[in-house]
Design a protein around this motif. Structure first.
Motif, short mmCIF file in Angstrom:
data_model
loop_
_atom_site.label_atom_id
_atom_site.label_comp_id
_atom_site.label_asym_id
_atom_site.label_seq_id
_atom_site.Cartn_x
_atom_site.Cartn_y
_atom_site.Cartn_z
N MET A 1 0.85 -1.19 0.00
CA MET A 1 0.00 0.00 0.00
C MET A 1 0.88 1.24 0.00
O MET A 1 1.78 1.35 0.84
CB MET A 1 -0.88 0.00 1.25
N HIS A 2 0.63 2.12 -0.94
CA HIS A 2 1.51 3.28 -0.97
C HIS A 2 1.14 4.26 0.14
O HIS A 2 -0.03 4.37 0.51
CB HIS A 2 1.54 3.95 -2.35
N PRO A 3 2.14 4.95 0.68
CA PRO A 3 1.89 5.82 1.84
C PRO A 3 1.06 7.05 1.45
O PRO A 3 0.98 7.42 0.27
CB PRO A 3 3.30 6.22 2.29
N PRO A 4 0.46 7.71 2.44
CA PRO A 4 -0.36 8.89 2.15
C PRO A 4 0.48 10.07 1.68
O PRO A 4 1.68 10.11 1.94
CB PRO A 4 -1.00 9.21 3.50
N ARG B 374 -5.41 9.20 3.43
CA ARG B 374 -5.27 7.75 3.64
C ARG B 374 -4.37 7.38 4.82
O ARG B 374 -4.11 6.20 5.05
CB ARG B 374 -4.79 7.06 2.36
N ASP B 455 -2.24 -6.41 0.12
CA ASP B 455 -1.94 -5.08 -0.41
C ASP B 455 -2.80 -4.82 -1.66
O ASP B 455 -3.49 -3.81 -1.76
CB ASP B 455 -0.45 -5.03 -0.77
N GLU B 459 -5.85 -2.10 -2.07
CA GLU B 459 -5.71 -1.09 -3.14
C GLU B 459 -6.89 -1.18 -4.10
O GLU B 459 -7.40 -0.19 -4.59
CB GLU B 459 -4.41 -1.31 -3.92
#
Lengths: 117, 560
Positions: A1-4, B374, B455, B459
């Motif tokens: 998951m890419h960071p905010p 997020r 993940d 997503e």
């Protein structure tokens, strides 16, 4: 998951000021712009009086280029592009092309001046 | 004759085992050897105990070199020279067998040439030393009636260096009877106990000769005292338990004066009565010995290989990721359910934000806000990843503990003849021990493992919620879980929450299975398991068949 995405207080202000300057390029911003500015100001917790800003392409680019994240700078260009499309969709009058021309000129300059990599 | 029956049966057993069990093969080969060849009497003892001197004295010859430099020493076999031209006690010829490029090459020399070679060995000439190192065995053909009944083998002796120990041990399989020579000045050393234990484990019959009895002993009275003292000492420390002869033969191979001469003759006569003149009887007895031993070795092999098969199955099972998954699936889900619920809650909150902004119809603005807001979602994901890593670390430590235990057992079970496999198992055990220790120390270190399936899933949800903000409706995805429904049964529509949570949990399980699969499918480990399976494959059938053959010829109970 890419960071905010992370934006510090100053970066949030620069982002809003740059948006405000694009929105007010022809004087007073249209409703489409106003609505987005209000919502984003609320999200960033910045008062309207604080982000009021008038500038041409160099002044806007200077504000945006101070933001560290290239992704945010890219978002800026996409956002002004998309808001203008919406604005154009609702306010387009065939006899008044100045709004379209003004944005196109400004946008072309900003694309040149804002670093996105 | 019963003995011939054993020889035939031993051959059948050898053929049934098809060279797969060397410990059994050694015994069957020895039985055949006992039936065909003259008795082989091997003289053993520590280096410099006087083995060559004893043989020379026994045969009244100077055929064997004495006090040869240790590095030149090799096995020397005394063979009967059936040659009328040669006088009694004289050497007819000497055969020197060398190892040349892995092949045996035999050179025949005269005794004089052999003596010259021995003298040369005492000179530090590198060419001579290299040549001598290639010698496998020396056969001295001697005109001596005793050798028509048996062969005598002189050995380099133990406890000087590893090469000499190896050379000496190499003859043990073919040794029928052993003379153990010990030095009266330093008798029954600990190192001698070790070697004698080894001989007894191989079922050897051993006679004790105590040499150098003349040191500090001048007459018969002193000799009697010395002998009685040694006898008492040997009894006390249990040294005599190794030997057939329970009395101490205290001799001097060097001294030939009246008393010592008579004394040696007395010992020789005794050995003649007990062994040399009873060679046929001894051959029969030794065949019986070996036949009895064969049964216990076969049974040992049976237990060894059935244990090996059991352990192999355990190893193979540990590689079956599906079976691990089936056992641990609920484990990982239960352990991390709270974190998954938290992640799901954050996804739900985030989707509300997305829906709110998506109403604008400005996709880039919604995406920007999603990226900007997020952080709580990301934190929940990181928290879950850390908890997952801790969980899998605990799982991995437990897996390594169990695997090390099984591999250690296997190492213990593997026959000594399987050197390469034993070394492989030991290396793997050591590597796993190191891994275990490192993993145990790094209980709180994170970031090594990723959760790709989870993940992707979160997503995906993010993406769906941004693009289709109105997706939070009862889902039609139940087909994955329902499978084929019984006739007439209504499928229950899942709420998007159930669907989301179900997908997150199944993605977590998928990651878990992928990770444990990665750990358990270590190529070195897999290779060892395959080699072990190959080794134990068919062993049970072979050994049962061999035991059946043995049982058909089992001696009567009283005979055993």
């Amino acid at each position: 998951m890419h960071p905010p995405l992370k934006l510090c207080k100053d970066e949030r202000l620069w982002f809003m000021q740059a948006l405000d300057a694009v929105a007010g390029r022809d004087g007073s911003p249209s409703n489409a712009w106003k609505k987005q500015l209000d919502r984003l100001g609320e999200l960033f917790m910045i008062d309207e009086s604080d982000y009021r800003f008038q500038a041409g392409a160099p002044g806007i680019a200077e504000k945006v280029n101070q933001i560290e994240s290239p992704k945010v700078r890219l978002y800026f260009l996409r956002i002004i592009h998309d808001i203008h499309l919406l604005e154009f969709k609702f306010l387009f009058r065939p006899w008044d092309e100045s709004s379209l021309k003004n944005f196109d000129k400004l946008y072309s300059k900003l694309v040149e001046m804002i670093r996105v990599d | 004759m019963r003995r011939n029956e054993y020889v035939v049966a031993a051959r059948k057993i050898e053929s049934a085992l098809d060279k797969h069990h060397s410990s059994v093969g050694e015994i069957t080969a020895h039985i055949s050897h006992l039936a065909q060849a003259p008795l082989t009497v091997v003289v053993l003892g520590e280096f410099s105990a006087g083995k060559s001197s004893f043989l020379n004295r026994l045969l009244q010859t100077e055929a064997l070199p004495v006090a040869v430099l240790p590095r030149t020493a090799t096995l020397t076999r005394l063979v009967y020279a059936n040659d009328e031209m040669v006088k009694p006690g004289e050497v007819a010829r000497v055969e020197i067998e060398r190892n040349v490029g892995g092949k045996a090459e035999v050179e025949v020399v005269s005794h004089e040439e052999f003596v010259t070679l021995q003298r040369a060995a005492k000179v530090h000439d590198i060419a001579v030393v290299q040549d001598l190192a290639r010698i496998r065995e020396v056969r001295v053909f001697l005109q001596e009636p005793l050798l028509s009944k048996l062969q005598l083998v002189d050995t380099p002796g133990f406890n000087h260096d590893q090469a000499m120990d190896d050379a000496t041990l190499s003859i043990l399989d073919k040794a029928d009877i052993v003379f153990w020579i010990t030095d009266a000045m330093q008798p029954a050393k600990q190192t001698e106990f070790e070697k004698l234990k080894l001989l007894k484990e191989r079922g050897k019959r051993i006679w004790l000769i105590v040499n150098k009895g003349d040191v500090n002993v001048s007459d018969k009275t002193a000799w009697e005292e010395s002998r009685a003292s040694l006898q008492a000492y040997f009894d006390e420390i249990g040294f005599l338990d190794f030997f057939e002869s329970k009395t101490v033969e205290l001799v001097s191979c060097k001294e030939k004066e009246d008393f010592w001469g008579e004394n040696f003759d007395h010992t020789k006569a005794r050995l003649g009565n007990e062994i040399f003149n009873l060679d046929v009887l001894w051959s029969a007895r030794l065949v019986d010995d070996e036949w009895g031993r064969l049964s216990s070795v076969l049974q040992d092999e049976c237990s060894r290989y059935s244990e090996l098969q059991r352990r192999c199955s355990a190893l193979r099972e540990s590689i079956q990721v599906d079976s691990w998954g089936a056992c641990d699936e609920s484990g990982v889900v239960d352990a991390l359910r709270l974190q998954v619920m938290k992640l799901d809650g954050r996804l739900s909150q985030h989707s509300s934000v997305a829906k709110e902004w998506a109403n604008n119809g400005i996709l880039s603005m919604t995406a920007f806000v999603m990226d900007y807001t997020r952080e709580p979602l990301f934190d929940a994901f990181v928290e879950l990843s850390w908890a997952y890593e801790k969980h899998i670390n605990v799982w991995r430590i437990q897996y390594l503990t169990e695997t090390i235990a099984v591999l250690e057992k296997i190492y213990g079970i593997l026959p000594r003849s399987q050197d390469a496999l034993r070394a492989e198992a030991l290396t793997l055990v050591n590597y796993y021990r190191l891994l275990h220790s490192r993993l145990s120390k790094k209980a709180d270190v994170g970031g090594e493992f990723s959760l790709p399936a989870l993940d992707c899933t979160s997503e995906l949800f993010n993406h769906l919620l941004v693009k289709y903000a109105s997706i939070d409706v009862p889902c039609s995805f139940t087909v994955e879980q329902d499978g084929v429904l019984p006739a007439g049964k209504q499928a229950e529509a899942l709420s998007s929450k159930d669907y989301r949570q179900g997908r997150l949990l199944s993605a977590l399980e998928k990651d878990f299975l992928a990770d444990i699969g990665r750990f358990t499918r270590d190529p070195a480990y897999l290779g060892l398991v395959e080699a072990l399976e190959e080794l134990s494959d068919g062993a049970s059938e072979r050994l049962t068949h061999a035991l059946c053959i043995w049982s058909e010829h089992a001696p009567a109970v009283e005979a055993l």
